[in-house]
Design an enzyme around this catalytic site. Structure first.
Site, PDB file in Angstrom:
ATOM      1  CB  CYS A  37      -6.722  -5.104  44.019  1.00 37.92           C
ATOM      2  SG  CYS A  37      -5.671  -6.180  45.035  1.00 37.92           S
TER       3      CYS A  37
ATOM      4  CE  LYS B 124      -4.100  -3.387  35.925  1.00 39.68           C
ATOM      5  NZ  LYS B 124      -4.982  -4.546  36.134  1.00 39.68           N
TER       6      LYS B 124
ATOM      7  N   GLY C  82      -4.552  -8.809  30.625  1.00 41.75           N
ATOM      8  CA  GLY C  82      -4.948 -10.162  30.998  1.00 41.75           C
ATOM      9  C   GLY C  82      -4.331 -11.211  30.097  1.00 41.75           C
TER      10      GLY C  82
ATOM     11  NE  ARG D 189      -0.543 -13.282  35.908  1.00 45.79           N
ATOM     12  CZ  ARG D 189      -1.222 -14.373  35.534  1.00 45.79           C
ATOM     13  NH1 ARG D 189      -1.029 -15.508  36.166  1.00 45.79           N
ATOM     14  NH2 ARG D 189      -2.091 -14.317  34.550  1.00 45.79           N
TER      15      ARG D 189
END
Length: 346
Positions: free
Chosen positions: A113, A153, A214, A238
């Protein structure tokens, strides 16, 4: 080798939707990948795996009921990994054990994060600064999560990649079952080039499947990344907000099928679904419009090549203004289709 045949430390990963294809996963995104959004995505072609928003772990934390609902009330039929974020080893162990009491696909540790309020507390991406701490955390959690997958992750590093190979070796030492790797550093956040070459290095170095993460913005990009990295699959974040059809499009591309065009009218229906959040009746209109705009910032990039919709959308302030604009761009011409990738330069 089929993804379903990857043997882990003690257990197998949940079966994928399509055994002959690389894995797909929806990346965990705080305030986005809740139960409601998982159900919305499921309408358009579900990924193989879902990951929850992170359960924040500290001395006083309890399992967040709304995040827990994305596990206990999930009817998508897809496996859900429960993600944790924290740095206190006893409390991470306690939370992992609690989570294993639920119907989860596995426990996922967030070590990537990039939010400053997180990494300044040595959690999330901040852990990458301390390989010794990572060693202890992974060792304790591997023991605690011993009857189902334990996954990680992470990013390439914090400011640089100095600890990258050391941490990959820890992934092996503690027999992590799946690694989701974002090809940027923590301080890169979501900007700059994604280093897919280092994801390929990780694929060669670790003994578990790797999901490449990514800037995977289209099916064509997913295929390119898979070819470049040799990863077991891709994790999309996203760009799945902007294009919920992306997982099905990736599968179509992998099968060498023509990708089915999405009429803009279907995009308009997707926006309607996004507007109808379960908590909608209790949210003021202005806040509700603002929340929808977070999604529209990504959707708009594939609507028109000049970025007019994006610019005008950001100027709207009420539901009526916003939906009138959506109708103008997405309903009037029924022959127009959604772009297969975001328009460059928008």
């Amino acid at each position: 080798m089929s993804n379903a045949l990857y043997f882990m430390s003690q257990v197998l990963l949940p079966q994928s939707l399509h055994l002959d294809l690389p894995l797909t996963a929806l990346a965990p995104m705080q305030d986005v990948t809740n139960l409601w959004f998982m159900k919305v995505i499921n309408q358009y072609g579900s990924p193989d795996y879902f990951f929850t928003e992170y359960f924040r772990v500290n001395e006083t934390s309890r399992l967040n009921p709304s995040i827990l609902a994305s596990i206990t009330e999930n009817d998508t039929s897809r496996p859900v990994f429960a993600q944790m974020m924290g740095e206190s080893i006893p409390h991470l162990v306690k939370t992992a054990q609690e989570l294993c009491g639920y119907n989860i696909a596995g426990v996922d540790l967030n070590m990537g994060c990039p939010a400053p309020r997180i990494y300044r507390k040595k959690a999330g991406g901040g852990l990458l600064l301390s390989p010794e701490k990572v060693d202890r955390i992974l060792g304790e959690l591997r023991q605690a999560v011993n009857d189902r997958p334990f996954t990680v992750k992470m990013r390439l590093g914090f400011e640089n990649t100095d600890t990258f190979y050391q941490i990959l070796d820890l992934i092996n030492r503690h027999k992590i079952d799946l690694l989701s790797l974002h090809g940027r550093t923590v301080l890169d956040r979501y900007h700059g080039r994604v280093n897919y070459d280092l994801i390929a290095e990780a694929v060669r170095r670790v003994n578990c499947p790797v999901l490449a993460n990514g800037n995977i913005y289209s099916a064509a990009q997913a295929l390119s990344v898979l070819a470049q990295t040799g990863a077991a699959g891709v994790m999309v974040g996203r760009w799945a907000i902007g294009n919920p059809w992306i997982f099905e499009q990736i599968r179509q591309a992998l099968r060498l099928e023509a990708i089915a065009p999405v009429p803009l009218i279907e995009v308009r229906k997707y926006i309607d679904r996004l507007w109808q959040t379960p908590a909608a009746p209790n949210i003021p209109e202005r806040a509700r419009v603002g929340y929808l705009k977070m999604f529209l910032n990504y959707i708009a990039l594939s609507v028109d090549s000049e970025g007019v919709f994006l610019r005008l959308m950001r100027q709207t302030q009420t539901q009526a203004e916003l939906f009138n604009l959506c109708d103008r761009f997405l309903v009037v011409d029924t022959t127009q289709t959604f772009a297969l990738a975001p328009y460059s330069g928008v």
